[in-house]
Scaffold this active site. Structure first.
Site, short mmCIF file in Angstrom:
data_model
loop_
_atom_site.label_atom_id
_atom_site.label_comp_id
_atom_site.label_asym_id
_atom_site.label_seq_id
_atom_site.Cartn_x
_atom_site.Cartn_y
_atom_site.Cartn_z
N THR A 249 -7.54 7.93 15.77
CA THR A 249 -7.38 9.34 15.38
C THR A 249 -8.42 10.21 16.07
OG1 THR A 249 -6.41 8.83 13.25
CG2 THR A 249 -7.70 10.86 13.37
N ARG A 277 5.52 6.50 6.04
CA ARG A 277 4.12 6.48 5.60
C ARG A 277 3.34 7.67 6.19
NH1 ARG A 277 -1.20 6.23 8.22
NH2 ARG A 277 -2.59 5.10 6.85
N GLY A 279 -0.63 9.21 6.36
CA GLY A 279 -2.03 8.83 6.10
C GLY A 279 -2.85 9.97 5.55
N ASP A 280 -4.15 9.84 5.69
CA ASP A 280 -5.08 10.81 5.11
C ASP A 280 -5.21 12.09 5.93
OD1 ASP A 280 -6.22 9.06 7.12
OD2 ASP A 280 -8.14 10.03 6.74
N GLY A 301 -10.05 6.39 9.99
CA GLY A 301 -10.21 5.11 9.31
C GLY A 301 -8.94 4.72 8.59
N GLY A 303 -6.45 5.07 6.31
CA GLY A 303 -6.09 6.29 5.59
C GLY A 303 -5.90 6.15 4.10
N1 ASP Z 1 -6.75 7.70 9.38
C1 ASP Z 1 -5.57 7.45 10.16
C2 ASP Z 1 -4.44 7.08 9.23
O1 ASP Z 1 -4.64 6.32 8.33
C3 ASP Z 1 -5.75 6.36 11.16
C4 ASP Z 1 -6.88 6.55 12.13
O2 ASP Z 1 -7.94 7.04 11.75
O3 ASP Z 1 -6.73 6.19 13.31
O4 ASP Z 1 -3.35 7.54 9.46
#
Ligand code: ASP
Length: 385
Positions: A249, A277, A279-280, A301, A303
């Site tokens: 990310t 799905r 993520g965060d 991280g 998520g």
């Molecule tokens: N945080 C992101 C997610 O969970 C993944 C990443 O940080 O690469 O979608």
């Protein structure tokens, strides 16, 4: 505007100035008058400065502040021994390019919001990161991207999820924030809106990279998903391929010359994700957050853990209510709370005084910052700072 306390002081002062009765004959009276006058002006000054401080908390300061920005390109199992010198140099060069792009925007007097978008777009356009070109693949072999942006002045925010055709998802998040009454749009609706906003569209093939597709095939072969944590850990420990696992990310936080801060984050999510799905990253308060009174945060991280811990807002709350400094608050959340839950990753953050904190609990995090008048600094591994 003076309050009544200041007006009374001023009236008292006028009296003291205009009625220094027969002071010349009596040196004692002269001394007393001088004392009263110095106390009066001292208290008046103190009272004004108190008012100014209160105003600064509530309104946008007009004073020019030093500017700065920080970026990340993902955290994860990033070890020096797994990187070739060429890969190391390529990542640092792209991080520097993103920092310099954001810096130029800030230096020219544009907003923190403009700067975080510029920095993020450089990384979205690079196949090195899991955002825009080079995004990871879903279980069905598609690229579905999420992004979010937040403005610290008024806590206005915009977010999108599940985009497949918008070249720079961060521009769609900004359009949601600035040109719609909503905060969060997903899938086909978000893309219809992006089209109406005349944003740049590309064919879904544009996002394809061999490296990311091989990652998906590798996981598919073993019929494991990244949501199956214990199996994933086994794979990571046993297979050199997974030693290189990282969250790619991208994100940026910035402080502009007017003392305003902003945050932006963009991602392809996690390899092999299923069932729509999200993520965060596009969840305001989790992977992306900004508030002038506390801090701006962009995360990377696993998520699910960042959502459950509401990471960005938790850091801001520790500053606001817990009276912690930026680095204390960021460490508390990333190095303690997330670690206790088993959530791997890191964050970048900035406050309106230009303090920057970039903790991560993984082996490494692509990251960097550039402050006014300084050169860009980039870091990858744990032992660099
Ligand atoms: N945080 C992101 C997610 O969970 C993944 C990443 O940080 O690469 O979608």
């Amino acid at each position: 505007m003076m309050d009544s306390f200041q007006k009374n002081l001023l009236n008292y002062g006028r009296k003291a100035i205009f009625y220094p009765i027969s002071t010349q004959e009596n040196p004692n009276i002269v001394m007393k008058t001088k004392l009263i006058l110095s106390i009066f002006f001292g208290v008046l000054l103190w009272s004004c400065s108190q008012n100014t401080e209160n105003q600064e908390v509530k309104t946008t300061p007009t004073k020019q502040a030093d500017f700065a920005l920080a970026i990340h390109g993902g955290a994860g199992t990033i070890l020096k021994e797994n990187m070739t010198p060429e890969q190391d140099a390529a990542y640092r060069a792209k991080l520097k390019e993103a920092l310099d792009a954001g810096y130029a925007v800030l230096e020219s007097g544009c907003t923190a919001l403009d700067a975080v978008v510029s920095a993020v777009m450089v990384m979205e356009d690079s196949p090195l990161f899991n955002a825009g070109k080079g995004a990871v693949f879903t279980n069905e072999g598609k690229n579905e991207m999420d992004a979010a942006i937040m403005n610290g002045i008024d806590r206005n925010a915009g977010a999108v999820a599940g985009l497949t055709k918008v070249k720079n998802p961060i521009t769609a998040a900004r359009a949601v924030m600035e040109n719609s009454p909503h905060v969060f749009m997903t899938g086909a609706g978000a893309e219809q809106f992006a089209e109406e906003q005349n944003l740049e569209f590309v064919s879904p093939d544009y996002f394809y990279t061999d490296f990311r597709f091989e990652q998906l095939e590798k996981i598919r072969e073993t019929e494991k998903t990244e949501l199956d944590h214990s199996s994933l850990l086994e794979m990571e420990l046993g297979d050199p391929f997974f030693k290189d696992r990282k969250f790619g990310t991208v994100g940026a936080v910035a402080l502009d010359k007017n003392g305003n801060i902003a945050a932006a984050t963009s991602t392809g999510g996690m390899t092999n994700k299923r069932y729509g799905r999200v993520g965060d990253v596009p969840i305001i308060g989790a992977g992306t957050y900004a508030d002038n009174e506390t801090c701006a945060v962009s995360a990377t991280g696993h998520g699910e853990y960042f959502i459950r811990n509401v990471v960005g807002h938790e850091i801001a709350s520790l500053i606001r209510y817990g009276r912690k400094s930026l680095s204390e608050a960021a460490d508390e959340v990333v190095m303690k709370q997330l670690v206790e839950m088993g959530g791997s990753g890191g964050i970048i953050s900035i406050d309106r005084n230009g303090n920057i904190a970039m903790p991560f609990n993984s082996e490494g995090m692509y990251r960097g910052y550039r402050k006014a008048g300084e050169e860009a600094k980039t870091f990858i591994y744990k032992d660099e700072n």
